[in-house]
Design a protein around this motif. Structure first.
Motif, short mmCIF file in Angstrom:
data_model
loop_
_atom_site.label_atom_id
_atom_site.label_comp_id
_atom_site.label_asym_id
_atom_site.label_seq_id
_atom_site.Cartn_x
_atom_site.Cartn_y
_atom_site.Cartn_z
N GLY A 1 0.73 -1.29 -0.01
CA GLY A 1 0.08 0.10 -0.09
C GLY A 1 0.67 1.18 -0.04
O GLY A 1 0.17 2.33 0.03
N SER A 2 2.21 1.08 -0.17
CA SER A 2 3.10 2.47 0.13
C SER A 2 3.03 3.03 -1.51
O SER A 2 2.69 2.50 -2.46
N ALA A 3 3.45 4.32 -1.57
CA ALA A 3 3.44 5.01 -2.75
C ALA A 3 4.57 4.67 -3.54
O ALA A 3 5.64 3.99 -3.07
N PRO A 4 4.26 4.44 -4.95
CA PRO A 4 5.51 3.91 -5.71
C PRO A 4 6.51 4.97 -5.75
O PRO A 4 6.21 6.03 -6.06
N SER A 5 7.74 4.60 -6.35
CA SER A 5 8.62 5.42 -6.12
C SER A 5 9.01 5.81 -7.74
O SER A 5 8.36 5.22 -8.80
N GLN A 6 9.57 7.20 -7.81
CA GLN A 6 9.47 7.62 -9.25
C GLN A 6 10.36 6.73 -10.09
O GLN A 6 9.96 6.61 -11.30
N ASP A 7 11.31 6.31 -9.68
CA ASP A 7 12.22 5.23 -10.56
C ASP A 7 11.35 4.03 -11.16
O ASP A 7 11.29 3.81 -12.22
N SER A 8 10.39 3.38 -10.10
CA SER A 8 9.54 2.47 -10.70
C SER A 8 8.55 2.87 -11.62
O SER A 8 8.36 2.21 -12.71
N LEU A 9 8.01 4.05 -11.54
CA LEU A 9 7.18 4.84 -12.37
C LEU A 9 7.74 4.99 -13.81
O LEU A 9 7.35 4.54 -14.89
N LYS A 10 9.03 5.34 -13.84
CA LYS A 10 9.81 5.67 -14.84
C LYS A 10 10.29 4.29 -15.71
O LYS A 10 10.23 4.31 -16.91
N GLN A 11 10.54 3.34 -15.15
CA GLN A 11 10.89 2.17 -15.45
C GLN A 11 9.70 1.50 -16.44
O GLN A 11 9.63 0.91 -17.40
N ALA A 12 8.38 1.52 -15.53
CA ALA A 12 7.37 1.05 -16.25
C ALA A 12 7.00 1.80 -17.51
O ALA A 12 6.44 1.25 -18.46
N GLN A 13 7.05 3.35 -17.45
CA GLN A 13 6.92 3.96 -18.58
C GLN A 13 7.76 3.81 -19.75
O GLN A 13 7.15 3.31 -20.96
N GLU A 14 8.88 3.39 -19.59
CA GLU A 14 9.84 2.60 -20.39
C GLU A 14 9.38 1.41 -21.17
O GLU A 14 9.41 1.26 -22.39
N ILE A 15 9.08 0.60 -20.30
CA ILE A 15 8.69 -0.59 -20.54
C ILE A 15 7.37 -0.73 -21.56
O ILE A 15 7.32 -1.36 -22.57
N ILE A 16 6.43 0.07 -21.09
CA ILE A 16 5.04 0.27 -21.88
C ILE A 16 5.60 0.77 -23.13
O ILE A 16 4.93 0.46 -24.36
N GLU A 17 6.19 2.07 -23.41
CA GLU A 17 6.58 2.59 -24.74
C GLU A 17 7.43 1.49 -25.63
O GLU A 17 7.17 1.60 -26.83
N THR A 18 8.24 0.66 -24.76
CA THR A 18 9.08 -0.33 -25.73
C THR A 18 7.71 -1.48 -26.36
O THR A 18 7.85 -1.90 -27.54
#
Length: 573
Positions: free
Chosen positions: A59-76
């Motif tokens: 339930g903790s807030a996601p880190s910005q690094d994790s969100l950036k990594q997720a963004q890169e994977i989805i863009e790929t």
């Protein structure tokens, strides 16, 4: 030295261009959906936007690094699917995916967590049988006996014989008409805050913990309770958050079966590559997996020790396929995920697995339609701008070059015919969408093509000023002009390529169309303009100064000749 006019065969060049145009339009009208309309981008036709809210097990807030990594994977993943014009942006703790058109399922599937595990099947029951037993008797039905005691099916339900070269066979409970349920790839909706004031993150974490306690227990009694009460028709709160070291009670992807699975034997991180293939023997689409060394060795040992048993491929806590192992798979060999896939769904799943799992799981809000930010009015404005630019170029050429201006007009029209067909085919086969920035690239391409004509025509004038006739000046002028044309277009193409690689969003569409028109400029100049001018130079009618507009140039040549003769006479005197 310039080639003689006798070595030029302009009709062959024109015929080659004609063959290219006919081939392109044959592909347009006789392949794919046979639609002759190019795909438009989000700014011209609107699109679909899905907001993905990150969910963490605690339930903790996601880190910005994790969100950036997720963004890169989805863009790929977007690039792997060939979906052009899509946008993936980070907005606080959310990812916002926007794709052209009204296909919300595609936007949702891009946010699939893609946590794949291979687990042994220890028991299974179909939902219809369970519900029938529940109606008939109050006792809680237990899962079927493990696959080691039950005979494994020897062939698919449709009676298709098992190919001899396949290590195992899919046990697919779906009907032939069924397709992978689209809702299984749709992230669960955000969990509302509880009535006692618990915030949304804590409520989601509590829901995940409760699902784990029930469906990942090692207690057989709890497992039977989970099998009896699991509802496969609702969104899965455990989606992508199951513990691979514990057993799992999971639904099949179509929601028709429930499986009791053992701890994972192979993690999806061991996947080296994934691709969609068509099995012609079974007439079905499959996903071919190749594992890294550790995963390949583990799979080889498992299949050799469990022939006749089932292994389940679970994706985000759903069973995609539960094949029966028919033989040992040698280390290093590819493995297939089978099921009732369509060509599109198989490609999407393979692409999702190939580019890896997301570091976070996401819940999706309802998809919303994005209206065109520019719309029909802007499309019409762009077309008008292109038409005005084309007309001005043609008027200038007609006034300044006369006959050569007519050839310029014909060349530009034929170039536009080829560009349109290519736009349609790119949209059909690689998902390219034409947005306003891309149209700007096409309009600029008109000017670049006209530049090539001007270079060629001015070289012809230079030769005629030296005293040559129109017929002899054309091949010599072309020999000098083509190097300049190739050099100029090479610089433009390199600039477009660099811009495409470094830019993002709609700027890439501009760079793409600019590079495309640069290539087509070379094709049109070499296969259309040069042959047409060559043919005109051999015509008595088109060679007349009053027709081709080169009379002034010829007068300059005569004056120079007279001046040179007078100078020579004075020198002799």
């Amino acid at each position: 030295m310039a080639p003689s006019t006798g070595t030029v065969h302009p009709v062959r060049y024109l015929a080659l261009f004609g063959v290219l145009v006919v081939a392109l339009y044959a592909l347009v009208f006789f392949t794919g959906d046979k639609s002759a309309t190019p795909k438009l981008g989000i700014d011209l036709q609107g699109g679909t936007r899905v907001t993905l809210t990150a969910r963490t097990p605690d339930g903790s807030a996601p880190s910005q690094d994790s969100l950036k990594q997720a963004q890169e994977i989805i863009e790929t993943r977007v690039n792997g699917l060939g979906v052009s014009g899509s946008e993936v942006v980070v907005d606080g703790d959310n990812l916002v995916i926007t794709v052209p058109g009204d296909d919300s399922a595609q936007a949702r599937s891009l946010g699939q967590t893609a946590r794949l595990y291979i687990r042994p099947v220890t028991g299974s029951i179909d939902v219809a049988t369970r519900d029938a037993n529940r109606t008939a008797t109050p006792e809680v039905p237990a899962a079927e006996t493990p696959a080691t005691d039950a005979p494994a099916p020897e062939a698919p339900a449709d009676g298709t014989p098992t190919p001899q070269n396949r290590p195992f066979l899919a046990q697919d409970p779906t009907t032939p008409e069924a397709t992978p349920a689209p809702e299984t790839t749709t992230p669960a909706p955000p969990v509302d805050a509880s009535s006692d004031g618990t915030d949304e993150g804590d409520a989601a974490a509590a829901e995940i913990a409760a699902a784990r306690a029930l469906r990942q227990s090692s207690d057989p009694t709890v497992q039977q309770q989970a099998v009896a009460n699991l509802d496969c028709s609702v969104a899965d709160p455990l989606r992508g958050n199951d513990d691979p070291t514990l057993p799992l009670v999971a639904c099949s992807q179509d929601g028709l079966n429930i499986y009791l699975l053992g701890p994972s034997i192979i993690d999806g991180q061991e996947i080296a590559d994934a691709s969609s293939v068509f099995n012609s023997q079974q007439s079905r689409h499959e996903i071919s997996l190749s594992f890294k060394t550790t995963g390949s060795n583990t799979w080889a040992e498992f299949t050799s020790a469990n022939i006749g048993k089932q292994a389940a491929f679970t994706l985000d806590s759903k069973v995609v396929s539960a094949p029966t192992i028919q033989g040992a798979t040698p280390a290093g060999s590819a493995t297939s995920i089978t099921g009732s896939f369509t060509a599109e769904s198989a490609k999407e799943l393979a692409n999702t697995l190939k580019y890896g799992s997301l570091p976070l799981s996401f819940a999706a809000s309802e998809a919303e339609t994005v209206s065109a930010t520019l719309g029909l009015a802007s499309l019409q404005a762009a077309l008008i701008a292109g038409a005005v630019g084309l007309v001005l170029v043609l008027l200038y050429c007609l006034v300044y070059y006369r006959m050569l201006g007519v050839l310029t007009a014909l060349s530009l029209i034929l170039s536009g015919v080829m560009v349109y067909a290519i736009m349609v085919l790119l949209g059909r086969y690689i998902g390219f969408t034409l947005d306003l920035a891309g149209m700007a690239g096409l309009i600029i391409g008109i000017g670049m093509t006209a530049d090539s004509f001007v270079v060629f025509f001015e070289r012809i004038k230079d030769e005629m000023r030296e005293g040559r006739s129109f017929r002899s000046a054309v091949p010599r002028g072309w020999a000098r002009a083509r190097r300049t044309i190739l050099s100029g277009n090479a610089v433009s193409f390199i600039a477009a390529a660099v811009l495409y690689v470094l830019a993002v969003g709609q700027v890439r569409g501009f760079a793409f169309t600019l590079g495309l028109t640069t290539i087509l400029d070379v094709i049109v100049v070499f296969l259309v303009t040069w042959p047409l001018v060559s043919m005109a130079s051999r015509s008595a009618f088109w060679s007349k100064p009053s027709v081709n507009g080169l009379g002034a140039v010829q007068e300059v040549a005569r004056e120079r000749k007279v001046a040179a003769a007078a100078s020579a006479k004075e020198t002799r005197a």
